[in-house]
Design an enzyme around this catalytic site. Structure first.
Site, PDB file in Angstrom:
ATOM      1  N   ARG A  95      46.746-133.816  21.969  1.00  0.00           N
ATOM      2  CA  ARG A  95      48.199-133.996  21.850  1.00  0.00           C
ATOM      3  C   ARG A  95      48.940-132.826  22.454  1.00  0.00           C
ATOM      4  NH1 ARG A  95      49.587-137.294  16.958  1.00  0.00           N
ATOM      5  NH2 ARG A  95      47.597-137.797  16.018  1.00  0.00           N
ATOM      6  N   GLY A 104      58.646-138.229  21.804  1.00  0.00           N
ATOM      7  CA  GLY A 104      58.435-139.334  22.741  1.00  0.00           C
ATOM      8  C   GLY A 104      58.364-138.917  24.197  1.00  0.00           C
ATOM      9  N   MET A 106      56.269-136.550  25.551  1.00  0.00           N
ATOM     10  CA  MET A 106      54.962-136.123  26.034  1.00  0.00           C
ATOM     11  C   MET A 106      53.906-137.104  25.513  1.00  0.00           C
ATOM     12  SD  MET A 106      55.803-133.114  27.440  1.00  0.00           S
ATOM     13  CE  MET A 106      54.456-132.009  27.295  1.00  0.00           C
ATOM     14  N   ARG A 563      97.662-126.996  30.815  1.00  0.00           N
ATOM     15  CA  ARG A 563      97.719-127.284  32.263  1.00  0.00           C
ATOM     16  C   ARG A 563      99.040-127.996  32.534  1.00  0.00           C
ATOM     17  NH1 ARG A 563      91.900-128.537  31.305  1.00  0.00           N
ATOM     18  NH2 ARG A 563      90.643-127.530  32.926  1.00  0.00           N
ATOM     19  N   ARG A 619      99.793-122.247  31.585  1.00  0.00           N
ATOM     20  CA  ARG A 619      99.400-121.962  32.965  1.00  0.00           C
ATOM     21  C   ARG A 619     100.360-122.653  33.926  1.00  0.00           C
ATOM     22  NH1 ARG A 619      94.125-124.263  35.490  1.00  0.00           N
ATOM     23  NH2 ARG A 619      95.431-126.113  35.709  1.00  0.00           N
ATOM     24  N   GLU A 747      89.336-117.061  38.536  1.00  0.00           N
ATOM     25  CA  GLU A 747      88.577-118.246  38.968  1.00  0.00           C
ATOM     26  C   GLU A 747      88.244-118.206  40.450  1.00  0.00           C
ATOM     27  OE1 GLU A 747      90.881-121.735  37.909  1.00  0.00           O
ATOM     28  OE2 GLU A 747      92.743-120.765  38.415  1.00  0.00           O
ATOM     29  N   SER A 766      91.937-114.917  31.862  1.00  0.00           N
ATOM     30  CA  SER A 766      91.270-116.083  31.293  1.00  0.00           C
ATOM     31  C   SER A 766      90.337-116.638  32.372  1.00  0.00           C
ATOM     32  CB  SER A 766      92.299-117.125  30.873  1.00  0.00           C
ATOM     33  OG  SER A 766      91.626-118.239  30.364  1.00  0.00           O
ATOM     34  N   GLY A 768      88.558-119.071  34.400  1.00  0.00           N
ATOM     35  CA  GLY A 768      88.573-120.493  34.748  1.00  0.00           C
ATOM     36  C   GLY A 768      87.226-120.791  35.363  1.00  0.00           C
ATOM     37  N   THR A 769      86.257-121.035  34.512  1.00  0.00           N
ATOM     38  CA  THR A 769      84.884-121.113  35.016  1.00  0.00           C
ATOM     39  C   THR A 769      84.593-122.418  35.755  1.00  0.00           C
ATOM     40  OG1 THR A 769      84.324-121.667  32.757  1.00  0.00           O
ATOM     41  CG2 THR A 769      83.775-119.449  33.500  1.00  0.00           C
ATOM     42  N   ASP A 771      86.571-123.561  38.280  1.00  0.00           N
ATOM     43  CA  ASP A 771      86.758-123.150  39.671  1.00  0.00           C
ATOM     44  C   ASP A 771      85.849-121.982  40.035  1.00  0.00           C
ATOM     45  OD1 ASP A 771      88.601-124.776  41.141  1.00  0.00           O
ATOM     46  OD2 ASP A 771      90.075-124.240  39.614  1.00  0.00           O
TER      47      ASP A 771
HETATM   48  C1  PEP Z   1      89.071-123.727  35.623  1.00  0.00           C
HETATM   49  O1  PEP Z   1      89.087-123.739  36.845  1.00  0.00           O
HETATM   50  O2  PEP Z   1      88.097-123.388  34.952  1.00  0.00           O
HETATM   51  C2  PEP Z   1      90.242-124.177  34.867  1.00  0.00           C
HETATM   52  C3  PEP Z   1      90.269-124.101  33.565  1.00  0.00           C
HETATM   53  O3  PEP Z   1      91.254-124.715  35.575  1.00  0.00           O
HETATM   54  P1  PEP Z   1      91.238-126.223  36.118  1.00  0.00           P
HETATM   55  O4  PEP Z   1      90.085-126.918  35.514  1.00  0.00           O
HETATM   56  O5  PEP Z   1      92.547-126.796  35.724  1.00  0.00           O
HETATM   57  O6  PEP Z   1      91.116-125.983  37.585  1.00  0.00           O
HETATM   58 MG    MG Z   2      90.968-123.884  37.857  1.00  0.00          MG
END
Ligand code: PEP
Ligand code: MG
Length: 879
Positions: A95, A104, A106, A563, A619, A747, A766, A768-769, A771
């Site tokens: 096993r 389920g 493996m 936004r 924003r 971003e 902040s 903006g992960t 972008d």
């Molecule tokens: C981002 O870019 O992470 C973000 C929060 O802005 P948007 O998604 O509106 O581009």
């Molecule tokens: Mg963005």
């Protein structure tokens, strides 16, 4: 001389702490052995041997092979039986067992060691020829399927043919001669498919089986499961070789699965199922519908009470709810496995709180026991009570995974996946599910199966995903090929609506509306503990007063991202917004903006009121223009009329604004650099709204204005100057002064790289992960889904960097930005507002970076609260 590396551990040599090396199953088998539980003896080949197998080009080294056979000789001594012996062979199970359980995903092989000669000895020794030949035919079937990939269905077809010839319905009606016939035909099938005889040498059988388990770590469904559950691809799986015990030796034998508490609700008490005279796989595969465990008390009271005592012992030892597999062989009980049981979010919360009440664990431990992502299940809607009263019940079955779902019926995982991708709500209806169905199950709102108990594949997997599931509906006749099912006399076709209640097991006709879940009881208690231990604040991404209300109800401590372009999506507003974009002159644009101002101000007033003094980061406009320009001729004509222009003029203007790469085009703060009047209007709306609410409600409001898509300090300064100038002017006009802050999104990689400079002009950052990920990878956030699958297949990337933060690359930019920014501006407030703000592993990373808050969509706020608490506790425990 260096001692040789140890690749194999007997159950006496391991313990529960060795999960990384021995896998969860192996470590727990060792722990149970140490606790003195009745365990069929065996040994574990380590996860390192699996990684070595892959490193060596899918080969098992001589050293590892030698250690496996040395351990096998030891196991022979332990049992007083020889592997491959002709008269009394030692048989084993093989096993898989990864560090975390992957139900389920493996493969398992039972009864290994039998061949044409030893089966005779086995028949004599057990004095049960039917059983012996049944075991052999099962082995051939499993080995062929798992090791050699001969499809299971081909074997099932042969069984069905033999039953039909004989005029019987169940496998149990086949006698020893039928089993011999089956074996002959199975072996012929094997030879035809593989081109060789079925292997008779037990050593070969064993090594092929071990290799197959190693290979199964990398099968497509395991890869999908890993991606869905954040399991790294380089962990590998261990292999457990264990002496066989048999639950299919007659009426004093059986096999089952049980939990120490109810995995759906968390209620205390043994909860499980078993089958008399059956082998383990029969229960889990859901082929026969099992009996409740309480029936064991009637059938074998001695075994039952021993089982209950040992189950309690295990729960107290592990201080958690246990999920156990057991087998009874001719009246003797064996434990085959124990692990911390998978559970629904509701059960996880109830169990964690109960264990604290029972004095078994602390609140901090309780928080760590709950998978943050799973809270999603509790936030899912339930049926609207009024609508439900009118709902037509069409059937009942097992309540396998809670929640409510309504959608259109589809019959294959593929169809379900495609329909969901086209935006439909889908109910996947299957005879029984198998791991190959995983993506379709994931895409579905709900799952309905004809076969299978509460521990069947469909039930276990659906509970893990938080998808509503009703299983084991015996009345359901599924005709996959005709794309229809019949239930209690009515036929439903693909595309018909049905509704499922996974908490009661009820099936309804039609599309029953659902309502939001409420936070109460133990959930509230967990959230209070989470708030007590977490260090980061949790804000939300919201653009309307209604979303804000909802997020505050779920515990949001403010808005991390409003936004503003989303505020113009409504039908009445979008033409005005388009007019603004397409204006030719400053005067025209200012006139259009003057029309937008009241909407914007009223929305901000509504949101400030809903926030009741909590902070809000507004924003400024960041519309990639392609999302807003009119596309159809009708839209262009309407706009032309409203602007007093010709259709041709508007069309030409739209064409002139066309961008080849709008995500990198005229958006973000670039808009304000070109059209400063936009920022002027927005600043006015924010400040006027804040003053109005402050005057009316006396909330302490400090507006936070955020500039998007900054790549350079001077760019930020340019927009900031407009904001400051306008804000001062508005406050003067109003005769009312308040503090406000100006900050920026990080971003664009350049902003992160030059964060020390940018921080000179920013009160806050902040991340903006969304972008930042797009720009760092150079992957379009709108298109990456189309090619990422190939990246997973090629193992270039293991997960979608848009859902789970890429800590190596994007994370490095974030770390740099926080360090540089705070060095320049020690008061700099840092948060994240990309989608990753609601993903637990990304939240943990944000804690490590020392961010002040995370911000996520309203429904993920409780997840982020718990994830932030877990991150803080884990960080403290590490120190
Ligand atoms: C981002 O870019 O992470 C973000 C929060 O802005 P948007 O998604 O509106 O581009
Ligand atoms: Mg963005």
């Amino acid at each position: 001389m260096a001692t040789a590396k140890k690749w194999v551990y007997t159950f006496y040599e391991g313990n529960a702490q060795m999960k990384e090396l021995l896998g969860g199953k192996g470590a727990n088998l060792a722990e149970m052995t140490n606790l003195g539980l009745p365990i069929p003896m065996g040994f574990t080949i380590t996860t390192e041997a699996c990684t070595d197998y892959y490193k060596s080009g899918r080969k098992i080294s001589n050293e590892i092979q030698q250690q496996i056979f040395t351990s096998l000789r030891w196991l022979e001594k332990e049992n007083g039986k020889k592997f491959g012996d002709n008269s009394d062979p030692l048989l084993v199970s093989v096993r898989s067992g990864a560090r975390v359980s992957m139900p389920g995903m493996m493969d398992t092989i039972l009864n290994l060691g039998l061949n044409d000669i030893s089966v005779k000895g086995f028949a004599q020794k057990t004095n049960n020829p039917r059983f012996a030949y049944d075991s052999y035919r099962r082995f051939i079937q499993m080995f062929s399927d798992v090791v050699m990939e001969v499809p299971k269905s081909k074997f099932e077809k042969i069984i069905d043919e033999i039953k039909e010839q004989k005029g019987v319905k169940f496998d149990i009606d086949l006698d020893v001669n039928d089993m011999k016939k089956l074996i002959k035909r199975f072996k012929a099938l094997y030879k035809e498919a593989i081109g060789e005889e079925f292997p008779q040498d037990p050593d070969t059988q064993l090594m092929e089986a071990v290799k197959a388990v190693f290979r199964s770590w990398d099968n497509p469904r395991a890869i999908v499961y890993r991606r869905m559950n954040d399991i790294p691809g380089d962990w590998g799986t261990a292999v457990n070789i264990q002496t066989m015990v048999f639950g299919n030796m007659g009426n004093t034998s059986g096999t089952g699965v049980a939990f120490t508490r109810n995995p759906a609700t968390g209620a205390k008490g043994i909860y499980g199922e078993y089958l008399i005279d059956a082998q383990g796989e029969d229960v889990v595969a859901g082929v026969r519908t099992p009996q409740p465990i309480s029936k064991l008390e009637e059938d074998m009271p001695g075994c039952y009470s021993e089982f209950i005592n040992l189950a309690h012992k295990l729960e107290t030892h592990y201080r958690d709810m246990q999920d156990m597999e057991f087998t009874i062989q001719e009246g003797k009980l064996y434990f085959l496995q124990t692990r911390n049981g998978k559970r629904t979010a509701e059960a996880a919360i109830n169990i964690a709180c109960d264990l604290v009440d029972e004095g078994m664990i602390t609140p901090e431990e309780a928080l760590l026991r709950i998978e943050a992502k799973s809270l999603d299940q509790l936030l899912h809607p339930t049926f609207d009570a009024e609508a439900l009263k009118a709902g037509k019940v069409i059937g009942h079955a097992l309540p396998a995974s809670p929640g409510s779902a309504a959608g259109k019926v589809y019959f294959t995982a593929e169809d379900a996946k495609n329909a969901a991708a086209a935006g439909e709500r889908v109910i996947l209806v299957r005879l029984e599910t198998s791991p190959e169905d995983i993506e379709g199950m994931h895409a579905a709102e709900g799952i309905l199966t004809a076969r299978g108990g509460m521990t069947s594949h469909a039930a276990v997997v659906a509970r893990g995903m938080g998808t509503c599931c009703v299983s084991g509906c015996n009345d359901l006749k599924v005709k996959e090929e005709e794309k229809e099912f019949e239930l209690n006399g009515t036929v439903y076709h693909e595309g018909d609506y049905i509704s499922l209640d996974g908490s009661t097991g009820t099936i309804y006709e039609g599309d029953i509306p659902t309502v939001e879940a409420e936070i109460s009881g133990n959930f509230g208690c967990i959230m209070r503990w989470a708030d007590q231990f977490r260090k980061m604040k949790v804000r939300t991404n919201a653009d309307t007063p209604a979303d804000t209300e909802n997020a505050v109800r779920l515990g949001a401590e403010g808005i991390g991202l409003c936004r503003t372009e989303h505020m113009f999506f409504e039908a009445e507003r979008i033409p005005k917004f388009r007019r603004m974009i397409l204006s030719d002159t400053v005067e025209q644009r200012e006139a259009a903006l003057a029309e937008l101002l009241p909407y914007q101000r009223e929305d901000f007033i509504g949101m400030y009121k809903a926030l009741r003094g909590r902070p809000m980061t507004v924003r400024f406009l960041d519309p990639p223009l392609h999302e807003f320009l009119p596309k159809t001729e009708a839209e262009m004509r309407e706009l032309a009329d409203s602007m007093g222009l010709t259709y041709e003029k508007v069309k030409a203007h739209c064409e002139a604004m066309h961008e080849f790469n709008p995500m990198m085009g005229l958006r973000g703060c670039r808009l304000s650099v070109i059209y400063p009047e936009i920022s002027r209007m927005q600043t006015r709306a924010v400040i006027e709204a804040a003053i109005a609410v402050k005057k009316e409600m006396n909330y302490d409001i400090v507006p936070e204005i955020m500039v998007p898509l900054t790549g350079e300090r001077k760019e930020l300064l340019f927009v900031k100057n407009i904001i400051v100038e306008t804000a001062e002017q508005v406050m003067k006009e109003q005769g009312y002064f308040l503090n406000y802050q100006v900050g920026t999104m990080i971003e664009i990689p350049r902003a992160a790289l030059t964060a020390d400079d940018v921080a000179k002009e920013a009160d806050f950052f902040s991340f903006g992960t969304n972008d930042l990920t797009q720009m760092t990878f150079g992957f379009s956030r709108d298109d990456a889904g189309k090619f990422l699958d190939s990246y997973y297949e090629q193992k270039i990337y293991e997960f979608d960097p848009f859902s789970k933060l890429d800590q190596t690359g994007v994370g490095l930019l974030m770390r740099m930005a926080v360090q540089k920014g705070r060095k320049e501006n020690p008061m700099l407030h840092c948060g994240i507002c990309g989608e990753h703000g609601g993903d637990p592993s990304s939240v943990a990373f944000c804690q490590e970076l020392g961010l002040d808050y995370v911000s996520c969509s309203p429904f993920r706020v409780p997840i982020a609260r718990l994830a932030a608490a877990q991150a803080a506790i884990n960080l403290k425990n590490k120190k």
